[in-house]
Design an enzyme around this catalytic site. Structure first.
Site, PDB file in Angstrom:
ATOM      1  CG  ASP A 132      -1.599   0.722   1.250  1.00 52.65           C
ATOM      2  OD1 ASP A 132      -1.514   2.056   0.885  1.00 52.65           O
ATOM      3  OD2 ASP A 132      -2.911   0.990   1.943  1.00 52.65           O
ATOM      4  CG  HIS A 133       2.980   4.021  -3.128  1.00 53.65           C
ATOM      5  ND1 HIS A 133       4.274   4.498  -2.306  1.00 53.65           N
ATOM      6  CD2 HIS A 133       3.498   4.507  -4.533  1.00 53.65           C
ATOM      7  CE1 HIS A 133       5.477   4.807  -2.694  1.00 53.65           C
ATOM      8  NE2 HIS A 133       4.906   4.774  -4.010  1.00 53.65           N
ATOM      9  NE  ARG A 134      -3.856   4.142   1.116  1.00 56.76           N
ATOM     10  CZ  ARG A 134      -5.442   4.066   1.964  1.00 56.76           C
ATOM     11  NH1 ARG A 134      -5.939   4.479   1.694  1.00 56.76           N
ATOM     12  NH2 ARG A 134      -5.422   2.734   2.078  1.00 56.76           N
ATOM     13  CB  ILE A 182       4.783   0.274   2.598  1.00 58.11           C
ATOM     14  CG1 ILE A 182       4.300   0.005   3.504  1.00 58.11           C
ATOM     15  CG2 ILE A 182       5.908   0.256   1.887  1.00 58.11           C
ATOM     16  CD1 ILE A 182       4.331  -1.572   3.592  1.00 58.11           C
TER      17      ILE A 182
END
Lengths: 580, 542
Positions: free
Chosen positions: B511-513, B515
């Site tokens: 989850d780029h939010r 990590i």
């Protein structure tokens, strides 16, 4: 096992011999507590009379068309095994015991209990009380004065408007003399005038008492002071102290006229309350304070024939309002009044037998002069320091204001503050709006003070009204505004009213053309400003206002004309193209 | 003889941790039925909690300022002999004494011959369907005999008996929807000593860990009035919205500044506020409000397949029906990035082959996945963000102090994700044993709800089938998932020459939010490193 229970007509307020327009039950019917039994119709309203207990109806004592008063027998009821729910029994008790019910068993220290206590029965307080009652809260309204309505109804807005109307009639008559209407010199019966004014006040305050009774809002007369965050003691006029317990409280204790330090104690020095008593018409009067209240009272006494002077410490009359709006009023009163002094203070007042000798100070201070009366109208101070708020933990600032949040909560979550005591502007219409917010929040709703503007009105002649941003404010904030102005010189209606000095001004956001402020000076400006306030609240822009068809010929047209003047679509005046 | 009753907080809707703003009674005071005991204040309203029995207050369990939820004890009441006046404490008619009451109640009543069995705490589920009734009136049941089967959208679970005896009445029917606390059956003639209903259900039921909520995508976002972020007042006061719309927004707790208006000249209408709330409830990130009709996604065209040739329509399996929306929710709500890497597992494989027979002799099947789970547990300890979740409002990161690792299991009915509890506290063999046990349960459809709850990180291994890399979908609200493809022996350039090494492809979706890409790369490098030195994975776990 149970003996028949009589159901009687409850307290109807001031009504007697009220007609029964409907019988809603028959003998043998089973009713629950609160089931409506009959419908009554007064000349004010219709109301249902509910059962105070559950049971089976044995006999109905009334028929349609009968006239009843408090205590008349409606019907008899065989009580069912469980007599009513505790909730309805409580309501019944409250209804039967009326205004001085209250004493309940339980903690001996508490004389009166209520879910919500409203301290102060002015426009903010009674609105909060009524709204809360309508939302189902059990409400007690505490006020130190015998009549509900507070300053506004008793010694403020309403009586002053009655007297201003009288002054206006005199001036209108006078001004029509040169146009062919001659009545001769007026003869003024000050006693009759005072009675008329008092009757108006009486009508309104009596109306409030009825409204309170209809809602089962209990009223306790006395001076309330907090003793804890959930308790208050109320000292009644006879000196008896009652302990009131509450879950929520709305502080609506208002404000009082400021006193000017250093003045001698003399009955000829009065405040707005004294001026409205209209004891007699002085030959000359000095009004100290050129704000709204001072100028309104000056207007009354000038109209009634006193020689009036006004002294204001700041450089201009009616601070906070754009200068262009004040100018027509200032011009008119400089012509009419004995003297209008701005940038001038009162340095000394000597109470002499022949009058009050007043010395002035300031650049243009005139020599000392003698006046029959001095009216002090230098502002109002909130009553925050009179209610022992610290016992409840409510923070009161040095000037007596109580800070509140958007939901009108003070720093103590179950205590609200509204109206004058909660901050400027000290206006009844602000207080009523806040009262509703506080009542709704106390009743568990999520209301919030979200009004964007609060209009201000000076009921002088000519009236001045403004709302939203002013030009002075925009200038000081460095904010650009667009302006549309329509002078009443070009309004047929205004000319037909024999007045030509007014104008209507609208201020717009230059980017969106939305109305963000406005000011009106002229006859009935206070009534006309509402449209501008509505336009701001709805986010209307110049075209919305200009394209709304306004009736002709009216003063209200001038609002649309001002919008058209900004849009460049106005045809009632010729204006060279902007920036062309 | 005097009965004692514990009065608890009744069903107060969706509110939890509600503040007690007033305690209206004191110990020693006599109360009647419906006498208000305390006043609660939610952000909606204040409410009095009335006594459900008449009696004398023996003890108060709360004080002013305390925060309570449904079922919390308020007061202990001495009812005198009038124990019959106890009112149901909830709509369900449950009148079973509360846990703290169980010591006195049975004794006081002498020979209680009837016990009502209720639905135990089943986690965050409401209105759960009864898909099977396993007992009938007249049946004799033992402790732990399954009474009925519930089906949540996660799993099916059996509700076991908490007392032994004969079924006197069954209060629910197949197809009914039930909630925790609902009365299910009445059991009588208890031969054995009664197990206190409350405590037994707490230990014997498939009760999920409170701290590890079911991974549920934002479908359960609290209504905005509850825990929504505070309203930004400056923006609110500038919004192009009429007074009635402002009032409506206040009611719903909507920050008008974030609502885009669709009315003339961008005015915010009632409909816009409604659409904003709907979108917030369906889990779209606040702010990304679609204008217009509220449907943000273009629809796939509907095609009449039969027009082009013969077809056969088969319903989705139950598991597919459940997992589909969850996968979709994760796919549209979570910005996925997949990091690819590979691990040299040459030594791991030789070690595994070496240990396999020995492990098998004690009944443990040592699979490569066991090593991968063990390695992940090791590496995750150093990357706490990979073991976190965003809270419902998307404002806070919740770091978990435990590590339960889920693994995707292929079953005839579809994809399920059983969870290995406390994977960080288990050694390789324990993990291998758990894997075998849970896989077997998955294959035979016997996974309980608890077996699939509480996961922190998921591994999806397709290594047994094939493939070189793929993009796994994160099991939201987890924030990362490891995909494992088939290992291959490949020439690897080492010290100036190609050497044959067994390489395992790793695909980490995150989850780029939460990590960053750099952290993801560090994670896969650390994981590859851990797998390359398998002996450290054999170490005992403290």
């Amino acid at each position: 096992m149970s003996e028949p229970l009589e159901q009687l007509v409850p307290d109807l307020g001031d009504f007697r011999d009220v007609e029964v327009i409907e019988i809603l039950v028959r003998s043998g019917d089973r009713v629950e507590a609160e089931t409506p039994l009959i419908t009554l119709e007064t000349d004010k309203a219709t109301m249902d009379v509910p059962a105070t207990a559950a049971g089976v109806i044995r006999e109905v004592a009334l028929k349609k068309g009968d006239r009843v008063s408090m205590g008349s027998l409606i019907l008899t009821l065989e009580e069912s095994i469980e007599a009513g729910t505790p909730a309805s029994a409580g309501a019944t008790a409250a209804a039967e015991e009326g205004t001085d019910s209250q004493v309940q068993a339980g903690q001996p220290a508490v004389d009166v209990e209520a879910q919500l206590v409203v301290l102060g029965a002015g426009p903010g307080g009674y609105t909060a009380a009524f709204r809360a009652a309508d939302l189902g809260l059990d409400v007690l309204l505490v006020d130190r004065w015998p009549q509900l309505g507070g300053v506004c109804l008793n010694v403020g807005c309403i009586p002053s408007k009655a007297l201003l109307h009288a002054a206006k009639v005199l001036e209108d008559v006078e001004s029509m003399a040169e146009h062919g209407l001659m009545f001769g010199d007026p003869s003024i019966d000050i006693d009759l005038l005072r009675q008329w004014k008092n009757k108006i006040v009486g009508k309104l305050t009596a109306g409030l008492t009825i409204l309170a009774k209809q809602r089962r809002v209990r009223v306790l007369r006395g001076f309330g002071r907090f003793t804890s965050p959930t308790r208050m003691e109320v000292v009644e006029p006879d000196g008896k102290t009652r302990v009131v317990a509450f879950r929520h409280c709305v502080i609506a204790a208002g404000s009082e006229p400021s006193r000017l330090p250093g003045l001698p104690a003399d009955s000829r020095i009065i405040d707005s309350t004294g001026a409205l008593e209209l004891k007699e018409l002085p030959g000359s009067m000095l009004v100290v304070g050129g704000g709204i209240i001072g100028l309104e009272m000056a207007c009354v006494y000038d109209g009634l024939g006193s020689r009036v002077s006004v002294v204001e410490l700041t450089p201009g009359l009616m601070p906070g309002c754009d200068r262009d709006l004040v100018r027509p009023l200032e011009k008119r009163i400089r012509d009419r009044y004995e003297r209008v002094m701005t940038g001038t203070g009162v340095s000394r007042v000597e109470a002499l037998d022949e009058g009050l000798r007043v010395s002035f100070e300031g650049g243009d201070a005139p020599p000392p002069a003698l006046y029959d009366r001095i009216l002090v109208a230098v502002g109002r101070v909130p009553n925050g320091r009179l209610i022992n708020a610290e016992a409840a933990g409510v923070a009161v600032d040095a000037r007596g204001y109580i800070a509140v949040d958007r939901q009108m909560r003070t720093n103590v979550p179950n205590i609200f503050a509204i109206g004058d005591i909660a901050g400027q502007p000290m206006l009844a219409h602000k207080a009523t709006h806040e009262g509703k917010v506080a009542a709704e929040v106390a009743a568990g709703q999520k209301s919030s003070f979200d009004a964007r503007v609060i209009p201000s009105v000076a009921y002088t002649d000519p009236e001045i009204a403004w709302v939203g941003i002013t030009e002075e404010q925009a200038k000081s904030e460095g904010r650009k505004v667009g302006k549309g102005l329509f002078p009443w010189m070009a309004s047929g209606r205004s000319l037909a009213l024999n007045r030509d000095e007014g104008f209507t001004k609208l201020l717009f956001d230059p980017a969106t053309h939305r109305v963000i402020g406005g000011g009106i000076v002229g006859v009935n400006a206070g009534d006309l400003i509402s449209e501008v306030a509505l336009a701001i609240e709805l986010g209307a822009d110049a075209a919305d206002v200009g394209l709304t068809i306004h009736p002709h010929p009216t003063l209200s047209e001038t609002v649309a004309f001002a919008a058209e003047a900004f849009e460049g679509t106005l045809t009632d005046l010729y204006a060279p193209k902007k920036g062309a | 003889m005097s009965g004692r009753v514990v009065i608890t907080v009744p069903d107060i809707g969706d509110f939890h941790d509600v503040e007690v703003i007033e305690v209206l009674v004191a110990p020693g005071e006599r109360v009647e039925l419906e006498t208000p005991l305390i006043t609660l204040e939610t952000d909606k309203a204040t409410m009095d909690v009335p006594a459900t029995a008449a009696g004398t207050i023996v003890e108060l369990a709360v004080q002013k300022g305390a925060r309570v939820s449904q079922g919390d004890a308020i007061a202990v009441l001495d009812t005198g002999a009038a124990a019959a006046t106890v009112l149901p404490t909830s709509e369900s008619g449950q009148s079973a004494p509360s846990p703290s009451d169980t010591q006195t109640a049975p004794a006081a009543a002498g020979k209680i011959s009837e016990t009502g069995l209720t639905i135990p705490d089943i986690g965050d589920f409401h209105d759960v369907e009864v898909i099977e009734l396993l007992v009938a009136v007249g049946d004799t049941i033992e402790l732990e005999t399954p009474l009925l089967t519930l089906e949540t959208d996660k799993a099916t679970m059996d509700v076991p008996a908490t007392v032994a005896g004969r079924v006197l009445a069954v209060h629910v029917a197949k197809g009914a929807r039930v909630n925790a606390g609902d009365l299910v059956v009445t059991v009588g003639g208890a031969a054995t000593a009664l197990a206190p209903a409350g405590s037994a259900s707490a230990s014997g039921s498939p009760q999920p860990e409170k701290a590890a909520p079911v991974p549920q995508p934002a479908a359960r976002v609290e209504p905005p009035t509850g825990s929504s972020p505070p309203i930004e007042e400056a923006g609110f006061s500038r919004a192009h919205a009429s007074p009635s719309v402002r009032r409506y927004a206040r009611e719903l707790g909507v920050d008008l500044g974030r609502v885009s208006g669709t009315g003339p000249k961008g005015r915010v209408t009632h409909e816009d506020v409604k659409a904003y709330v709907k979108t917030a409830l369906s889990g779209a990130p606040a702010g990304a409000v679609p204008s217009g009709d509220g449907s943000a996604l273009p629809q796939v065209p509907v095609v009449d397949f039969a027009a082009f040739g013969p077809i056969d329509v088969q319903p989705l399996t139950r598991i597919q029906k459940i997992s589909g929306p969850r996968l979709h929710a994760s796919w549209v709500n979570v910005p996925h990035v997949t990091q690819h890497d590979e691990a040299d597992i040459t030594e791991m494989e030789s070690l595994r082959t070496e240990l396999k027979a020995k492990a098998a002799s004690v009944g443990v099947k040592l699979t490569p996945l066991a090593f991968v789970v063990r390695a992940c547990a090791r590496v995750l300890a150093g990357f706490p963000r990979f073991n976190s979740s965003l809270d419902g409002a998307g404002e806070n990161l919740v770091f978990k102090k435990y590590l339960h690792i889920g693994f995707a299991a292929d079953t005839p009915n579809g994809l399920v994700v059983p969870v290995i509890r406390d994977a960080d506290r288990k050694d390789l063999y324990e993990i291998a044993r758990d894997l075998a046990l849970l896989s077997e349960k998955a294959r035979t459809g016997r996974l309980s709800g608890a077996d699939m709850q509480g996961g922190c990180f998921t591994i999806s291994s397709l290594g047994g089938i094939g493939g070189t890399a793929f993009t796994p979908i994160i099991n939201a609200p987890e924030v990362a998932i490891l995909g494992v493809s088939r290992s291959q022996t490949r020439p690897v350039w080492q010290s100036g020459q190609f050497v044959p090494r067994l390489m395992l492809p790793l695909s980490l979706s995150y989850d780029h939010r939460v990590i960053d890409g750099a952290d993801a790369a560090r994670f896969t490098v650390a994981l590859a490193g851990a797998l390359a030195e398998p002996r450290t994975l054999l170490e005992a776990v403290p």
